[in-house]
Write an enzyme that holds these catalytic residues in place. Structure first.
Site, PDB file in Angstrom:
ATOM      1  N   HIS A   1      19.073  90.571   1.307  1.00 18.55           N
ATOM      2  CA  HIS A   1      18.076  90.932   2.502  1.00 18.55           C
ATOM      3  C   HIS A   1      17.828  92.272   2.493  1.00 18.55           C
ATOM      4  O   HIS A   1      18.881  93.035   2.394  1.00 18.55           O
ATOM      5  CB  HIS A   1      18.402  90.333   3.743  1.00 18.55           C
ATOM      6  N   ASP A   2      16.700  92.848   3.117  1.00 17.29           N
ATOM      7  CA  ASP A   2      16.351  94.278   3.489  1.00 17.29           C
ATOM      8  C   ASP A   2      16.326  95.125   2.239  1.00 17.29           C
ATOM      9  O   ASP A   2      16.585  96.295   2.460  1.00 17.29           O
ATOM     10  CB  ASP A   2      17.180  94.752   4.634  1.00 17.29           C
TER      11      ASP A   2
ATOM     12  N   GLY B   1      23.043  93.321   0.615  1.00 18.73           N
ATOM     13  CA  GLY B   1      21.631  93.834   1.571  1.00 18.73           C
ATOM     14  C   GLY B   1      21.553  95.151   1.646  1.00 18.73           C
ATOM     15  O   GLY B   1      22.404  96.129   1.287  1.00 18.73           O
TER      16      GLY B   1
END
Length: 293
Positions: free
Chosen positions: A139-140, A157
Site C-alpha cells: 500500500h501507498d 508499504g
C-alpha cells in the site's frame, strides 16, 4: 469464447464500450467502466469502482477491486490481484485508490494493494513497468515508469521507486525506502535504507557495491559523465571524514554536473530510513569492478 455482456443497472448509460469482450464466466459489477477493445477473460472479477482504459487485457482469474484505474493496453496474467485492501490493521475500508500506468505488464500471482488513509491514499505503478510472477506492491507505494520487479520481489508499504529501476528476484524492500532512478538491486537482497540514483546494491542487508555502470552505458550516458559520476561516488563513499562534509566537498568539486546534483539532492531530501552505504567487506570488490569497467 468471449461475449459482449451488459451490466444489470438500467438506470444509467451502459459504461461498457461496445467493442469490449467479456467472457460469460467473468463478473463485472454495475458501475465499472470498461474501455474500447478491453478483453476480460474467464473467471475474472471486476469491482464497481474499477476503470479499465482502452485495450486492457485481463487474461483469466484476475481480480480488480476497489477504486482501481488501469491504463491503456495493460496486460494482467492469471491470478493477479489489483486494488485489494492494504495489509494495514488501521485500515477501515476507506475509499483509497490504485492506479496502473499504460502498457504495464502484471504477471501471474502478482499483487498490487490500494493505498491507505495513513499514507498517500493511493498506490501508483507507472507506465511500461513489468511486475513478474508473485511480485508484491504494498500500500501507498509509488513506482515511476519502466520499473521491473523480478519474481517474488516484495515491496513494503510507502516504498518510492524512480524511473528505470531493476529489482532482482526475491529482493525485499523495507517500508518507506526510497530508490533513485536507474538503480539495480541484486537478487535476494534485503534493502532497509535509501539507494542513491544510479547505484547498485546487493546483500543482506544490502550495501552499495558501486554505480550501475552497465545501465549507464546502455542508456547512452557519455563516457565523460560516467567518469565524473565515478569520481563523485568515490568522494562520497570511499573517502574518510564526516559524511556531511564529504557531501559538501563533492558538491564543490562536481556540483556543476546535473547528474551529480541529482544524487546530492536525493541525499539531502527527507528520509525515514537513512542512506544505503558501501559495506567494508565490499570495498575491494568494488574497486576491482570499477577498474575493469
Amino acid at each position: 469464447m468471449l461475449d459482449r455482456v451488459t451490466q444489470t443497472d438500467n438506470t444509467a448509460p451502459d459504461p461498457i464500450h461496445p467493442t469490449a469482450e467479456i467472457h460469460p464466466t467473468a463478473i463485472v459489477a454495475p458501475g465499472a467502466r470498461i474501455g474500447a477493445g478491453c478483453r476480460i477473460g474467464p473467471w475474472c472479477t471486476v469491482g464497481p469502482d474499477a476503470v479499465l482504459a482502452e485495450g486492457v487485457v485481463l487474461t483469466s482469474h484476475v481480480i480488480v477491486e476497489g477504486h482501481a484505474e488501469i491504463g491503456e493496453k495493460v496486460q494482467v496474467s492469471p491470478f493477479a490481484t489489483i486494488g485489494l485492501a492494504p495489509q494495514d490493521l488501521k485500515y477501515r475500508g476507506e475509499p483509497t485508490r490504485v492506479v496502473i500506468g499504460a502498457r504495464t505488464m502484471i504477471r501471474e500471482h502478482a499483487t498490487v494493494h490500494r493505498g491507505s488513509i495513513g499514507g498517500h491514499g493511493i498506490t501508483t505503478v507507472g507506465a511500461d513497468c513489468l511486475l513478474m510472477v508473485n511480485a508484491h506492491v504494498g500500500h501507498d507505494c509509488t513506482l515511476d515508469h519502466h520499473v521491473i520487479l523480478a519474481n517474488n520481489v516484495m515491496l513494503g508499504g510507502h516504498v518510492e521507486i524512480a524511473d528505470t529501476v531493476f529489482v532482482g528476484g526475491g529482493a525485499a524492500i523495507h517500508q518507506f525506502v526510497r530508490i533513485g532512478r536507474q538503480v539495480v538491486v541484486g537478487g535476494m537482497s534485503g534493502v532497509e535504507a535509501d539507494i542513491i540514483p544510479f547505484g547498485a546494491v546487493m546483500g543482506n542487508r544490502a550495501r552499495l557495491t558501486g554505480l550501475n555502470l552497465i545501465g549507464l552505458k546502455r542508456r547512452g550516458f557519455p563516457r565523460s559523465q560516467i567518469h565524473t559520476l565515478r569520481a563523485a561516488y568515490r568522494s562520497l563513499f570511499r573517502t574518510a571524514g564526516v559524511f556531511q562534509d564529504r557531501v559538501d566537498i563533492t558538491e564543490a568539486s562536481f556540483g556543476e554536473d546535473p547528474v551529480v546534483q541529482e544524487i546530492l539532492a536525493f541525499i539531502r531530501a527527507d528520509s525515514r530510513r537513512g542512506l544505503c552505504r558501501a559495506g567494508r567487506e565490499l570495498l575491494d570488490e568494488e574497486e576491482g569492478a570499477e577498474a575493469a569497467a
